[in-house]
Design a protein around this motif. Structure first.
Motif, PDB file in Angstrom:
ATOM      1  N   VAL A  44       0.866  -1.185   0.000  1.00  0.00           N
ATOM      2  CA  VAL A  44       0.000   0.000   0.000  1.00  0.00           C
ATOM      3  C   VAL A  44       0.898   1.229   0.000  1.00  0.00           C
ATOM      4  O   VAL A  44       2.104   1.132   0.281  1.00  0.00           O
ATOM      5  N   PRO A  45       0.367   2.393  -0.295  1.00  0.00           N
ATOM      6  CA  PRO A  45       1.195   3.601  -0.261  1.00  0.00           C
ATOM      7  C   PRO A  45       1.843   3.802   1.105  1.00  0.00           C
ATOM      8  O   PRO A  45       1.234   3.529   2.144  1.00  0.00           O
ATOM      9  N   ARG A  46       3.084   4.267   1.107  1.00  0.00           N
ATOM     10  CA  ARG A  46       3.825   4.405   2.355  1.00  0.00           C
ATOM     11  C   ARG A  46       3.174   5.379   3.324  1.00  0.00           C
ATOM     12  O   ARG A  46       3.232   5.190   4.538  1.00  0.00           O
ATOM     13  N   GLY A  47       2.562   6.411   2.787  1.00  0.00           N
ATOM     14  CA  GLY A  47       1.892   7.356   3.679  1.00  0.00           C
ATOM     15  C   GLY A  47       0.778   6.696   4.471  1.00  0.00           C
ATOM     16  O   GLY A  47       0.591   6.999   5.666  1.00  0.00           O
ATOM     17  N   LEU A  48       0.060   5.770   3.859  1.00  0.00           N
ATOM     18  CA  LEU A  48      -1.026   5.072   4.548  1.00  0.00           C
ATOM     19  C   LEU A  48      -0.483   4.094   5.586  1.00  0.00           C
ATOM     20  O   LEU A  48      -1.000   4.013   6.710  1.00  0.00           O
ATOM     21  N   SER A  49       0.563   3.344   5.229  1.00  0.00           N
ATOM     22  CA  SER A  49       1.130   2.391   6.188  1.00  0.00           C
ATOM     23  C   SER A  49       1.812   3.115   7.352  1.00  0.00           C
ATOM     24  O   SER A  49       1.753   2.658   8.495  1.00  0.00           O
ATOM     25  N   GLU A  50       2.448   4.258   7.085  1.00  0.00           N
ATOM     26  CA  GLU A  50       3.061   5.014   8.166  1.00  0.00           C
ATOM     27  C   GLU A  50       2.024   5.589   9.115  1.00  0.00           C
ATOM     28  O   GLU A  50       2.261   5.686  10.326  1.00  0.00           O
ATOM     29  N   LEU A  51       0.871   5.948   8.577  1.00  0.00           N
ATOM     30  CA  LEU A  51      -0.205   6.448   9.437  1.00  0.00           C
ATOM     31  C   LEU A  51      -0.651   5.381  10.432  1.00  0.00           C
ATOM     32  O   LEU A  51      -0.894   5.664  11.606  1.00  0.00           O
ATOM     33  N   GLY A  52      -0.758   4.139   9.959  1.00  0.00           N
ATOM     34  CA  GLY A  52      -1.114   3.058  10.879  1.00  0.00           C
ATOM     35  C   GLY A  52      -0.018   2.765  11.875  1.00  0.00           C
ATOM     36  O   GLY A  52      -0.289   2.547  13.061  1.00  0.00           O
ATOM     37  N   ALA A  53       1.234   2.765  11.413  1.00  0.00           N
ATOM     38  CA  ALA A  53       2.349   2.484  12.317  1.00  0.00           C
ATOM     39  C   ALA A  53       2.481   3.545  13.400  1.00  0.00           C
ATOM     40  O   ALA A  53       2.863   3.244  14.537  1.00  0.00           O
ATOM     41  N   ASP A  54       2.145   4.792  13.067  1.00  0.00           N
ATOM     42  CA  ASP A  54       2.273   5.880  14.045  1.00  0.00           C
ATOM     43  C   ASP A  54       1.293   5.752  15.199  1.00  0.00           C
ATOM     44  O   ASP A  54       1.480   6.404  16.243  1.00  0.00           O
ATOM     45  N   LEU A  55       0.263   4.940  15.046  1.00  0.00           N
ATOM     46  CA  LEU A  55      -0.674   4.734  16.159  1.00  0.00           C
ATOM     47  C   LEU A  55       0.008   4.076  17.351  1.00  0.00           C
ATOM     48  O   LEU A  55      -0.494   4.137  18.475  1.00  0.00           O
ATOM     49  N   ALA A  78      -9.269  -2.936  19.651  1.00  0.00           N
ATOM     50  CA  ALA A  78      -8.692  -4.038  18.873  1.00  0.00           C
ATOM     51  C   ALA A  78      -8.417  -3.604  17.434  1.00  0.00           C
ATOM     52  O   ALA A  78      -7.398  -3.993  16.839  1.00  0.00           O
ATOM     53  N   LEU A  79      -9.301  -2.781  16.870  1.00  0.00           N
ATOM     54  CA  LEU A  79      -9.093  -2.296  15.512  1.00  0.00           C
ATOM     55  C   LEU A  79      -7.861  -1.394  15.433  1.00  0.00           C
ATOM     56  O   LEU A  79      -7.055  -1.507  14.494  1.00  0.00           O
ATOM     57  N   LEU A  80      -7.688  -0.500  16.395  1.00  0.00           N
ATOM     58  CA  LEU A  80      -6.518   0.380  16.406  1.00  0.00           C
ATOM     59  C   LEU A  80      -5.226  -0.427  16.544  1.00  0.00           C
ATOM     60  O   LEU A  80      -4.207  -0.107  15.916  1.00  0.00           O
ATOM     61  N   THR A  81      -5.275  -1.475  17.364  1.00  0.00           N
ATOM     62  CA  THR A  81      -4.098  -2.333  17.508  1.00  0.00           C
ATOM     63  C   THR A  81      -3.787  -3.056  16.200  1.00  0.00           C
ATOM     64  O   THR A  81      -2.624  -3.167  15.790  1.00  0.00           O
ATOM     65  N   ALA A  82      -4.833  -3.549  15.528  1.00  0.00           N
ATOM     66  CA  ALA A  82      -4.631  -4.240  14.247  1.00  0.00           C
ATOM     67  C   ALA A  82      -4.083  -3.291  13.188  1.00  0.00           C
ATOM     68  O   ALA A  82      -3.213  -3.666  12.388  1.00  0.00           O
ATOM     69  N   LEU A  83      -4.580  -2.059  13.165  1.00  0.00           N
ATOM     70  CA  LEU A  83      -4.071  -1.078  12.204  1.00  0.00           C
ATOM     71  C   LEU A  83      -2.606  -0.757  12.473  1.00  0.00           C
ATOM     72  O   LEU A  83      -1.820  -0.561  11.542  1.00  0.00           O
ATOM     73  N   THR A  84      -2.233  -0.715  13.747  1.00  0.00           N
ATOM     74  CA  THR A  84      -0.830  -0.474  14.088  1.00  0.00           C
ATOM     75  C   THR A  84       0.054  -1.592  13.567  1.00  0.00           C
ATOM     76  O   THR A  84       1.081  -1.351  12.911  1.00  0.00           O
ATOM     77  N   GLY A  85      -0.331  -2.834  13.855  1.00  0.00           N
ATOM     78  CA  GLY A  85       0.463  -3.968  13.391  1.00  0.00           C
ATOM     79  C   GLY A  85       0.533  -4.054  11.884  1.00  0.00           C
ATOM     80  O   GLY A  85       1.591  -4.335  11.308  1.00  0.00           O
ATOM     81  N   ALA A  86      -0.604  -3.808  11.221  1.00  0.00           N
ATOM     82  CA  ALA A  86      -0.613  -3.865   9.758  1.00  0.00           C
ATOM     83  C   ALA A  86       0.279  -2.784   9.159  1.00  0.00           C
ATOM     84  O   ALA A  86       1.012  -3.027   8.188  1.00  0.00           O
ATOM     85  N   GLY A  87       0.236  -1.579   9.740  1.00  0.00           N
ATOM     86  CA  GLY A  87       1.091  -0.510   9.243  1.00  0.00           C
ATOM     87  C   GLY A  87       2.564  -0.818   9.406  1.00  0.00           C
ATOM     88  O   GLY A  87       3.374  -0.541   8.506  1.00  0.00           O
TER      89      GLY A  87
END
Length: 256
Positions: A109-120, A209-218
């Motif tokens: 996916v675009p890096r900006g989107l994955s970084e947004l999830g990782a920043d959580l 749980a969704l925020l945690t999953a988004l963090t891991g996915a990012g």
């Protein structure tokens, strides 16, 4: 001389008769009995089993059982963490499969989107959320639960950092570096968001749980961590998250 015949009332004394109800005694010993006076077990009597004696209530009231990981889930998480750590240390089949899967997912996916999830999972994002939830719980009279949630977060680096140094696993995009297993960002996000949900309302647990999953996915899609790094952090945090709930079980009732 003929004997005087017995009266009808006494002639059948030898025959068994069903016991007659005693209204006064039944009403005196059975709360909630029907007006007929027939003795029966009162509906208000508590059951004999400890599980049945518990009453439903708000989170934090004594006797309530919030939705928490049970002993089988905790045991399964500990076993999973041990197996994953062993595979990473010996570079076993799971670790090799993990590397192949990761290479196919990085930059999917675009890096900006994955970084947004990782920043959580950044402390500057997750810790203020937990701090606000702790302040709310303390205001509602659940100080023990709030302090326990804070102590759980304090345990995260004490457990994650030694595992990082012990395994010394390199990163997907930085093979020259070490210390990627397990994921500290995932552990921070899970303890902060799920702990905050326990402190505020159980209805927020799916969102946590969704925020945690988004963090891991990012983290995986950006290439900051291997998938096993994220899974190991989840397995590590499942036993930790029982502490705030234990405090909720024995905490003081919430203010009205």
């Amino acid at each position: 001389m003929r004997e005087t015949p017995r009266s009808q009332e006494t002639a059948g004394d030898n025959r068994p008769e069903p016991p007659q109800p005693r209204p006064a005694r039944a009403l005196a010993h059975t709360t909630g009995a029907s007006r007929s006076g027939t003795p029966h077990r009162s509906d208000a009597r508590p059951p004999h089993t400890p599980r049945g004696a518990r009453q439903s209530g708000h989170l934090g009231r004594p006797g309530t059982t919030p939705p928490v990981p049970g002993r089988p889930a905790v045991l399964l998480s500990v076993v999973a963490l041990a197996v994953l750590t062993w595979q990473v240390l010996v570079e076993g089949p799971l670790a090799r499969l993990d590397e192949r899967v990761s290479r196919s997912l990085v930059d999917l996916v675009p890096r900006g989107l994955s970084e947004l999830g990782a920043d959580l999972g950044n402390m500057t994002v997750a810790l203020p959320v937990l701090a606000c939830a702790m302040a709310y719980a303390a205001w509602r009279g659940r100080r023990a639960q709030a302090l326990c949630a804070g102590a759980t977060m304090a345990l995260v680096p004490l457990l994650v950092i030694p595992l990082k140094e012990w395994t010394a696993r390199p990163g997907p995009l930085e093979p020259w570096a070490a210390g990627y297993y397990p994921s500290g960002h995932t552990a921070t996000a899970m303890v902060a968001y799920v702990g905050a949900a326990f402190l505020v309302s159980n209805r927020l647990i799916p969102l946590a749980a969704l925020l945690t999953a988004l963090t891991g996915a990012g983290l995986i899609l950006r290439g900051y961590h291997w998938p096993l790094d994220v899974l190991a952090s989840v397995a590590l945090c499942v036993p930790l998250l029982r502490w705030p709930v234990v405090a909720a079980r024995y905490g003081r009732p919430a203010r009205s």
